[in-house]
Design an enzyme around this catalytic site. Structure first.
Site, mmCIF file in Angstrom:
data_model
loop_
_atom_site.group_PDB
_atom_site.id
_atom_site.type_symbol
_atom_site.label_atom_id
_atom_site.label_comp_id
_atom_site.label_asym_id
_atom_site.label_seq_id
_atom_site.Cartn_x
_atom_site.Cartn_y
_atom_site.Cartn_z
ATOM 1 C CG ASP A 40 -1.966 1.122 1.118
ATOM 2 O OD1 ASP A 40 -1.973 1.854 0.094
ATOM 3 O OD2 ASP A 40 -2.747 1.271 2.061
ATOM 4 C CG ASP A 93 -3.870 4.474 -3.252
ATOM 5 O OD1 ASP A 93 -2.938 3.883 -2.691
ATOM 6 O OD2 ASP A 93 -5.008 4.549 -2.765
#
Ligand SMILES: *[C@@H]1O[C@H](CO)[C@@H](O)[C@H](O)[C@H]1NC(C)=O
Ligand SMILES: *[C@@H]1O[C@H](CO)[C@@H](O)[C@H](O)[C@H]1NC(C)=O
Ligand SMILES: *[C@@H]1O[C@H](CO)[C@@H](O)[C@H](O)[C@H]1NC(C)=O
Ligand SMILES: *[C@@H]1O[C@H](CO)[C@@H](O)[C@H](O)[C@H]1NC(C)=O
Ligand SMILES: *[C@@H]1O[C@H](CO)[C@@H](O)[C@H](O)[C@H]1NC(C)=O
Ligand SMILES: *[C@@H]1O[C@H](CO)[C@@H](O)[C@H](O)[C@H]1NC(C)=O
Ligand SMILES: *[C@@H]1O[C@H](CO)[C@@H](O)[C@H](O)[C@H]1NC(C)=O
Ligand SMILES: *[C@@H]1O[C@H](CO)[C@@H](O)[C@H](O)[C@H]1NC(C)=O
Length: 460
Positions: free
Chosen positions: A143, A344
């Site tokens: 992440d 992201d």
């Protein structure tokens, strides 16, 4: 060219739904649309990957057949629910950037990554790493929106950690484990510090869906590949989890690797100035996570400036337009906004300001007029009946145009999902984001040292 055809041929043989064909002259793509049926076979890597360097990890979709984790998750009712599962940290405090001591400059590492399952909320990617001595395998999300890495640790009584596939990390069984005390410098520098339990430094992370992870800030050996380990890797050992979502959806992952620009992220701890990943086109393929400079020449990337802020550990880029079948959407630059787009790995769809989204939707719909419209589903308003998946699906090309006129033509797997255009308008809660579906098959390079983001097509 040959390799593209080979790849597509392989895809169409191995997949029950993807009968793909490139038609470059007309800009039409053939689409490997997501199938309601899951492919049960792991097809591995589509592109041969050099294993010469130590710092390369395979990456897989969380629920796909290449993932070490089994799949029994429930599908959420809407993409909003899917987004809620995003493990983006909800933090407002200031974050300083910069690398920390402890580890020296290193060779590069690449790790395979994988998918898990096509169901909406599982479009997340995992890698398997070893933690402790002896090393225990832990399958964790990657992440770029998270700072501190964490894994669930024994004991984790109340509220309990969620069930996981692999063994839960037991600090008492690792010869190299050491918790940080409250008076350590590491504890003083921890943004996620919430207090002390006895003498032990406690961290707490609150996520956007109000779930939280709490435990002891710790260090242990992290083995990324058989040939590459980081001694004294700083991470959160979760002893308290308040995550009804993970518990009710049978999450099964062991934790998370934080790849943000924060000084506690894995990348910063390694002293790496760059990392990259390739998210595979289907859950049946593997991609990779690479820590360090890419294994191919920089000239094979198109590069746009990376935007970093002192008070924010996330990575941003400027999106200035979108071209459908080679034609720029007829909207002003302002429609894309004088806004930053967060790049992201953990958010699924790309979110565009509403005016830009509407222009994309209209242009895309026009090019898709040979397909009947399908009812809106799962929060998507632009869906098509693409048939039973037995024939070719021709998609218009969709290219994202970033600052410096950097044009990134999306892979068909990055345009539609389950028959729907895989973009969404932004909301008050969800700001502009370049989501992970659109990044599929590109090696996405975060050149943190060079303040640049690179894209290399056909990388996995
Ligand atoms: C994917 O998820 C769905 C829904 O949870 C499940 O029914 C299916 O068996 C899963 N597919 C695989 C390959 O595990
Ligand atoms: C990490 O950043 C925080 C500020 O966000 C700072 O207080 C801390 O000292 C930094 N740690 C190191 C080791 O640089
Ligand atoms: C740990 O994971 C690696 C890579 O996925 C695998 O090769 C190895 O066999 C695993 N080890 C154990 C003990 O499961
Ligand atoms: C503090 O540590 C003790 C002993 O490890 C443990 O039993 C207790 O649950 C911890 N408290 C919190 C709030 O984590
Ligand atoms: C866990 O951390 C979050 C975020 O700091 C905090 O709001 C919450 O109260 C903590 N929970 C526990 C049980 O300590
Ligand atoms: C999280 O909790 C806060 C305070 O209890 C509440 O205001 C907020 O709406 C909650 N957010 C979500 C996504 O449930
Ligand atoms: C960072 O600072 C800028 C300018 O001061 C502000 O607009 C922005 O909201 C801040 N970001 C965060 C995450 O606090
Ligand atoms: C941007 O690139 C496209 C081709 O990718 C080209 O046609 C166009 O002229 C370029 N625009 C500028 C302002 O450089």
């Amino acid at each position: 060219m040959t390799s593209v055809f080979l790849l597509l041929l392989l895809l169409s043989i191995s997949s029950p739904v993807a009968h793909a064909r490139y038609q470059e002259q007309t800009h039409d793509h053939a689409a490997a649309t997501s199938s309601p049926k899951s492919r049960a076979v792991c097809l591995g890597h589509r592109v041969s990957i050099p294993f010469s360097s130590g710092t390369w990890l395979p990456l897989n979709h969380r629920h796909g057949p290449c993932s070490p984790l089994p799949s029994s998750e429930r599908v959420p009712s809407s993409p909003a629910a899917a987004q809620a599962l995003r493990r983006g940290e909800l933090r407002t405090d200031a974050i300083g950037r910069g690398t920390q001591g402890g580890t020296t400059q290193h060779d590069d590492v690449t790790i395979p990554t994988s998918f898990k399952n096509t169901s909406l909320h599982t479009l997340q990617y995992v890698v398997t790493v070893g933690l402790g001595t002896p090393a225990i395998n832990q399958t964790v999300y990657i992440d770029t929106g998270s700072d501190l890495s964490w894994v669930q640790c024994r004991p984790c009584p109340v509220p309990p950690c969620h069930a996981q596939k692999g063994a839960m990390f037991d600090p008492s069984r690792s010869a190299t484990y050491s918790p940080f005390s409250c008076d350590s410098a590491a504890c003083h520098g921890l943004d996620d510090f919430i207090g002390c339990n006895g003498s032990l430094c406690q961290y707490g992370i609150l996520y956007g869906d109000n779930s939280s992870d709490n435990g002891t800030y710790s260090a242990d050996k992290l083995t990324l590949t058989p040939g590459y380990a980081i001694d004294g890797f700083r991470f959160g050992c979760t002893h308290v989890e308040n995550d009804s979502v993970a518990q009710s959806t049978d999450d099964l992952t062991d934790g998370l690797l934080g790849l943000s620009a924060s000084n506690v992220s894995l990348v910063s701890q390694m002293g790496a100035k760059a990392f990259s990943y390739c998210l595979p086109p289907t859950e049946g393929h593997s991609g990779f996570l690479r820590l360090g400079v890419p294994h191919v020449s920089a000239s094979r990337f198109v590069v746009t400036p990376m935007i970093l802020y002192e008070n924010d550990s996330k990575f941003y880029v400027r999106l200035e337009g979108i071209a459908v079948n080679g034609r720029r959407l007829p909207v002003l630059l302002e429609a894309f906004g004088d806004v930053d787009y967060m790049l992201d790995s953990g958010t699924i769809y790309t979110h565009l300001p509403p005016a830009a989204y509407r222009a994309l939707r209209d242009a895309f719909t026009k090019e898709m007029r040979m397909y009947p419209r399908a009812p809106p589903t799962q929060g998507f308003d632009t869906c098509f009946d693409l048939g039973d998946g037995g024939g070719d699906v021709k998609l218009p090309s969709v290219a994202l145009v970033f600052d410096r006129n950097v044009t990134v033509e999306l892979d068909p797997s990055g345009i539609i999902l389950d028959g729907c255009l895989a973009f969404m308008p932004t909301t008050d809660q969800i700001h502009p984001i370049i989501g992970n579906v659109q990044q599929r098959t590109f090696e996405v390079l975060y050149d943190v040292g060079g303040f640049a983001v690179g894209f290399r097509s056909g990388a996995c």
